[in-house]
Write a protein that holds these residues in place. Structure first.
Motif, mmCIF file in Angstrom:
data_model
loop_
_atom_site.group_PDB
_atom_site.id
_atom_site.type_symbol
_atom_site.label_atom_id
_atom_site.label_comp_id
_atom_site.label_asym_id
_atom_site.label_seq_id
_atom_site.Cartn_x
_atom_site.Cartn_y
_atom_site.Cartn_z
ATOM 1 N N GLN A 1 0.847 -1.175 0.000
ATOM 2 C CA GLN A 1 0.000 0.000 0.000
ATOM 3 C C GLN A 1 0.892 1.238 0.000
ATOM 4 O O GLN A 1 1.725 1.406 0.898
ATOM 5 C CB GLN A 1 -0.925 0.019 1.216
ATOM 6 C CG GLN A 1 -1.976 1.086 1.134
ATOM 7 C CD GLN A 1 -3.020 0.928 2.236
ATOM 8 O OE1 GLN A 1 -2.954 0.034 3.070
ATOM 9 N NE2 GLN A 1 -3.984 1.826 2.241
ATOM 10 N N ASP B 1 1.332 5.567 -0.413
ATOM 11 C CA ASP B 1 0.658 6.822 -0.155
ATOM 12 C C ASP B 1 1.422 7.892 -0.922
ATOM 13 O O ASP B 1 2.534 7.658 -1.418
ATOM 14 C CB ASP B 1 0.648 7.125 1.341
ATOM 15 C CG ASP B 1 -0.496 8.046 1.758
ATOM 16 O OD1 ASP B 1 -1.134 8.654 0.881
ATOM 17 O OD2 ASP B 1 -0.732 8.163 2.966
ATOM 18 N N HIS B 2 0.853 9.059 -1.033
ATOM 19 C CA HIS B 2 1.506 10.143 -1.751
ATOM 20 C C HIS B 2 1.245 11.466 -1.047
ATOM 21 O O HIS B 2 0.309 11.595 -0.271
ATOM 22 C CB HIS B 2 1.025 10.207 -3.206
ATOM 23 C CG HIS B 2 -0.409 10.602 -3.340
ATOM 24 N ND1 HIS B 2 -1.439 9.709 -3.177
ATOM 25 C CD2 HIS B 2 -0.975 11.800 -3.601
ATOM 26 C CE1 HIS B 2 -2.588 10.345 -3.336
ATOM 27 N NE2 HIS B 2 -2.330 11.616 -3.593
#
Length: 177
Positions: A115, A117-118
């Motif tokens: 997973q 994220d940004h």
């Protein structure tokens, strides 16, 4: 020189100085069970973090998930030196106004499942991060080197704030002598 650029160059110079003191055998050695990665694997990781910035800043997209595991740089000191020198050359080209370049950062954030994220950041912030991350790996490299009974340069793998503290302590000790 811009402080963040100077700090990154100093950190890379530490790595280059160490690589000048070891051979490929030491570079590839894994000091299990204490450390599960070779010096070369740590150096490759350091370089990969810089390369995603070098290659991504022009597209305003930096993806820290990009890795070259098993690449030649992990087993060849000369390849590592060339790549580190290329990164230093790039650092010297950065102008102060470019530091505020906006970039989107992508990175995996979970251990149990894939997973990412940004977030939006700047080249300046990412250069601070990559130098700090590099120092963390240099500290691990320092352990790997010492486990092979090889000396490290003074302040090798120390965070800049820690190096400042050490200098202050040395200065106070000299003043009290």
């Amino acid at each position: 020189m811009i402080p963040v650029i100077k700090g990154n160059i100093e950190t890379i110079n530490q790595a280059l100085a160490l690589l000048d003191t070891i051979d490929n055998k030491a570079y590839c050695h894994i000091s299990a069970p204490y450390i599960n990665s070779s010096i070369g694997q740590h150096v490759r990781h350091i370089i990969d973090n810089y390369l995603v910035i070098v290659n991504g800043v022009s597209q305003a997209h930096i993806n820290y998930n990009i890795r070259r595991r098993g690449a030649a740089v992990e087993s060849c000191i000369e390849t590592a030196k060339k790549e580190l020198n290329d990164i230093q050359t790039w650092l010297h080209t950065i102008e102060s106004n470019a530091l505020m370049t906006s970039v989107t950062i992508f990175s995996e954030v979970c251990l149990e499942q894939e997973q990412s994220d940004h977030l939006v950041s700047s080249l300046h912030r990412e250069l601070i991060f990559v130098a700090s991350h590099c120092i963390h790996h240099m500290a691990l490299i320092g352990v790997a080197v010492k486990l092979q009974n090889i000396e490290t340069p003074k302040h090798f793998g120390l965070a800049p704030a820690t190096a400042t503290y050490v200098r202050q302590q040395e200065s106070q000790g000299a003043a009290n002598s």
